[in-house]
Write a protein that holds these residues in place. Structure first.
Motif, PDB file in Angstrom:
ATOM      1  N   ALA A 242       5.360  11.548  -7.710  1.00 54.43           N
ATOM      2  CA  ALA A 242       6.163  10.471  -7.116  1.00 54.43           C
ATOM      3  C   ALA A 242       6.556  10.821  -5.684  1.00 54.43           C
ATOM      4  O   ALA A 242       7.638  10.473  -5.219  1.00 54.43           O
ATOM      5  CB  ALA A 242       7.394  10.173  -7.961  1.00 54.43           C
ATOM      6  N   ASP A 243       5.651  11.487  -4.978  1.00 52.56           N
ATOM      7  CA  ASP A 243       5.894  11.939  -3.608  1.00 52.56           C
ATOM      8  C   ASP A 243       5.146  11.044  -2.624  1.00 52.56           C
ATOM      9  O   ASP A 243       4.390  11.507  -1.776  1.00 52.56           O
ATOM     10  CB  ASP A 243       5.445  13.398  -3.471  1.00 52.56           C
ATOM     11  CG  ASP A 243       5.767  13.992  -2.105  1.00 52.56           C
ATOM     12  OD1 ASP A 243       6.732  13.529  -1.472  1.00 52.56           O
ATOM     13  OD2 ASP A 243       5.030  14.920  -1.670  1.00 52.56           O
ATOM     14  N   LEU A 244       5.344   9.741  -2.757  1.00 53.45           N
ATOM     15  CA  LEU A 244       4.638   8.768  -1.937  1.00 53.45           C
ATOM     16  C   LEU A 244       5.600   8.012  -1.026  1.00 53.45           C
ATOM     17  O   LEU A 244       6.810   8.037  -1.223  1.00 53.45           O
ATOM     18  CB  LEU A 244       3.924   7.738  -2.829  1.00 53.45           C
ATOM     19  CG  LEU A 244       2.876   8.241  -3.810  1.00 53.45           C
ATOM     20  CD1 LEU A 244       2.447   7.098  -4.724  1.00 53.45           C
ATOM     21  CD2 LEU A 244       1.679   8.838  -3.089  1.00 53.45           C
ATOM     22  N   VAL A 245       5.018   7.316  -0.055  1.00 56.70           N
ATOM     23  CA  VAL A 245       5.738   6.307   0.704  1.00 56.70           C
ATOM     24  C   VAL A 245       5.109   4.961   0.353  1.00 56.70           C
ATOM     25  O   VAL A 245       3.883   4.819   0.410  1.00 56.70           O
ATOM     26  CB  VAL A 245       5.635   6.538   2.225  1.00 56.70           C
ATOM     27  CG1 VAL A 245       6.316   5.393   2.981  1.00 56.70           C
ATOM     28  CG2 VAL A 245       6.264   7.872   2.607  1.00 56.70           C
ATOM     29  N   ILE A 246       5.920   3.996  -0.033  1.00 52.60           N
ATOM     30  CA  ILE A 246       5.434   2.649  -0.305  1.00 52.60           C
ATOM     31  C   ILE A 246       5.843   1.759   0.857  1.00 52.60           C
ATOM     32  O   ILE A 246       7.011   1.717   1.237  1.00 52.60           O
ATOM     33  CB  ILE A 246       5.997   2.088  -1.618  1.00 52.60           C
ATOM     34  CG1 ILE A 246       5.514   2.918  -2.806  1.00 52.60           C
ATOM     35  CG2 ILE A 246       5.589   0.623  -1.795  1.00 52.60           C
ATOM     36  CD1 ILE A 246       6.041   2.440  -4.156  1.00 52.60           C
ATOM     37  N   MET A 247       4.859   1.069   1.422  1.00 54.04           N
ATOM     38  CA  MET A 247       5.101   0.167   2.548  1.00 54.04           C
ATOM     39  C   MET A 247       5.082  -1.261   2.016  1.00 54.04           C
ATOM     40  O   MET A 247       4.023  -1.849   1.822  1.00 54.04           O
ATOM     41  CB  MET A 247       4.030   0.389   3.618  1.00 54.04           C
ATOM     42  CG  MET A 247       4.127   1.773   4.252  1.00 54.04           C
ATOM     43  SD  MET A 247       2.538   2.422   4.851  1.00 54.04           S
ATOM     44  CE  MET A 247       1.809   3.027   3.319  1.00 54.04           C
ATOM     45  N   ALA A 248       6.251  -1.790   1.728  1.00 54.54           N
ATOM     46  CA  ALA A 248       6.369  -3.066   1.022  1.00 54.54           C
ATOM     47  C   ALA A 248       6.501  -4.232   1.993  1.00 54.54           C
ATOM     48  O   ALA A 248       7.361  -4.233   2.863  1.00 54.54           O
ATOM     49  CB  ALA A 248       7.577  -3.033   0.094  1.00 54.54           C
ATOM     50  N   SER A 249       5.626  -5.216   1.816  1.00 54.91           N
ATOM     51  CA  SER A 249       5.716  -6.414   2.658  1.00 54.91           C
ATOM     52  C   SER A 249       5.530  -7.663   1.806  1.00 54.91           C
ATOM     53  O   SER A 249       4.743  -7.680   0.855  1.00 54.91           O
ATOM     54  CB  SER A 249       4.675  -6.364   3.783  1.00 54.91           C
ATOM     55  OG  SER A 249       3.361  -6.282   3.293  1.00 54.91           O
ATOM     56  N   GLY A 250       6.294  -8.690   2.169  1.00 54.38           N
ATOM     57  CA  GLY A 250       6.294  -9.938   1.418  1.00 54.38           C
ATOM     58  C   GLY A 250       7.720 -10.441   1.300  1.00 54.38           C
ATOM     59  O   GLY A 250       8.639  -9.934   1.956  1.00 54.38           O
ATOM     60  N   PRO A 251       7.951 -11.437   0.456  1.00 56.65           N
ATOM     61  CA  PRO A 251       9.299 -12.002   0.304  1.00 56.65           C
ATOM     62  C   PRO A 251      10.322 -10.946  -0.122  1.00 56.65           C
ATOM     63  O   PRO A 251      10.070 -10.167  -1.043  1.00 56.65           O
ATOM     64  CB  PRO A 251       9.113 -13.060  -0.793  1.00 56.65           C
ATOM     65  CG  PRO A 251       7.666 -13.412  -0.740  1.00 56.65           C
ATOM     66  CD  PRO A 251       6.958 -12.150  -0.374  1.00 56.65           C
TER      67      PRO A 251
ATOM     68  N   PRO B 245       0.831  -1.201   0.000  1.00 62.03           N
ATOM     69  CA  PRO B 245       0.000   0.000   0.000  1.00 62.03           C
ATOM     70  C   PRO B 245       0.869   1.256   0.000  1.00 62.03           C
ATOM     71  O   PRO B 245       2.069   1.200   0.349  1.00 62.03           O
ATOM     72  CB  PRO B 245      -0.801  -0.126   1.296  1.00 62.03           C
ATOM     73  CG  PRO B 245       0.040  -0.990   2.172  1.00 62.03           C
ATOM     74  CD  PRO B 245       0.724  -1.957   1.256  1.00 62.03           C
ATOM     75  N   VAL B 246       0.271   2.367  -0.406  1.00 59.56           N
ATOM     76  CA  VAL B 246       1.018   3.629  -0.480  1.00 59.56           C
ATOM     77  C   VAL B 246       0.380   4.661   0.436  1.00 59.56           C
ATOM     78  O   VAL B 246      -0.825   4.634   0.703  1.00 59.56           O
ATOM     79  CB  VAL B 246       1.061   4.172  -1.927  1.00 59.56           C
ATOM     80  CG1 VAL B 246       1.662   3.137  -2.859  1.00 59.56           C
ATOM     81  CG2 VAL B 246      -0.324   4.590  -2.411  1.00 59.56           C
ATOM     82  N   SER B 247       1.193   5.572   0.919  1.00 58.70           N
ATOM     83  CA  SER B 247       0.707   6.699   1.704  1.00 58.70           C
ATOM     84  C   SER B 247       0.907   7.963   0.891  1.00 58.70           C
ATOM     85  O   SER B 247       2.041   8.289   0.509  1.00 58.70           O
ATOM     86  CB  SER B 247       1.468   6.802   3.033  1.00 58.70           C
ATOM     87  OG  SER B 247       0.988   7.894   3.805  1.00 58.70           O
ATOM     88  N   GLY B 248      -0.187   8.671   0.609  1.00 56.83           N
ATOM     89  CA  GLY B 248      -0.114   9.888  -0.181  1.00 56.83           C
ATOM     90  C   GLY B 248      -1.372  10.075  -1.006  1.00 56.83           C
ATOM     91  O   GLY B 248      -2.136   9.135  -1.231  1.00 56.83           O
TER      92      GLY B 248
END
Length: 289
Positions: free
Chosen positions: A127-136, A116-119
């Motif tokens: 391109a002023d987002l935060v990406i919260m990456a989860s998984g392998p 998911p992204v915050s922004g």
């Protein structure tokens, strides 16, 4: 290098534009004509639906807004994806829906990341987002070169689902800060202060917040379309957060208070308005005294 984007709304279109600007080929799918026209004008290729073409993509990004669409897209992708092909799911959904999407996408051996992204939409366009990456981790590293064109920060959250948990926390804060900006401006109006001077002070002083910077200008102008984050989407997000808070059994009096204000938004304001329009609820309540 080719990225496939499923869903060409506000966020999906922004992802596509940024990737194209970086010289990456983009193929986007959306049943709605507007999104496809935007992508074609930007230089991308379009499809109406998911199909065999996704197997040729180096990365797939899902950017749909509803649980129904997520479920349908996930199972359709499973028909065409190759083993170990990486898919990013970027929306805000309940954990059960995320896990169901994971089960579907990974049926044939592909890998789904919860990212998911915050922004807002405006931030996504820059391109002023935060990406919260989860998984392998290996799948995240595969997606990283593409994600770097979509955001200013990639947070490695942990196992699948941790990204969504961070997004719940982020949107909890967004809900509070958005209402705080509206209430502060409402108070400033009561003091008959110049709104623009108030904004200048708050955006530079100790009371500054990202939501204030983004949304108070919309409140001052009373201009809520086109939305950077519209009411219908935020209603879904707050419902997800509220349900999760209840499941945790914790006390959140501030969230409860702002939820009541947003509930008035859902019933009194157009669904396509930006969430900054919560300011109008404050004004309306005072006018009814």
């Amino acid at each position: 290098m080719t990225v496939g984007i499923i869903g060409l709304g506000i966020m999906g279109s922004a992802y596509a534009a940024n990737l194209l600007s970086a010289g990456i080929k983009v193929v986007g799918a959306d049943p709605a004509t507007l999104g496809r026209e935007r992508l074609e004008a930007a230089g991308g290729e379009t499809r109406e639906t998911v199909g065999p073409w996704v197997a040729d993509c180096d990365l797939i990004i899902i950017a749909v807004a509803s649980t129904t669409a997520l479920a349908a897209v996930s199972w359709t992708l499973a028909e065409f994806l190759k083993p170990d092909q990486v898919v990013m799911e970027t929306g805000t959904f309940a954990m059960a829906d995320k896990l169901a999407a994971k089960e579907a996408v990974e049926t044939g051996g592909a890998i789904l990341l919860d990212t998911p992204v915050s922004g807002t939409g405006i931030q996504a366009a820059k391109a002023d987002l935060v990406i919260m990456a989860s998984g392998p981790e290996t799948a995240i590293e595969h997606a990283r070169p593409f994600m770097e064109h979509l955001c200013h920060t990639i947070m490695i959250a942990g196992e699948f689902g941790a990204g969504s948990k961070l997004k719940y926390v982020a949107n909890h804060a967004v809900a509070l800060h958005n209402c705080a900006a509206a209430e502060t401006l409402h108070y400033a109006d009561a003091l008959e202060l110049d709104r623009n001077v108030v904004y200048q002070l708050l955006s530079k002083g100790a009371g500054q917040s990202k939501m204030l910077d983004l949304r108070m200008p919309l409140m001052i102008a009373g201009e809520y379309t086109p939305a950077t984050a519209h009411m219908a989407m935020f209603e879904k997000d707050l419902s997800i957060i509220g349900a999760d808070i209840r499941a945790q059994g914790i006390l959140t009096p501030m969230f409860d208070a702002v939820s009541a204000m947003y509930n008035k938004c859902w019933t009194t304001l157009p669904q396509n308005y930006d969430t900054a329009a919560v300011f109008e609820v404050y004004r309306d309540l005072d006018n009814k005294k």
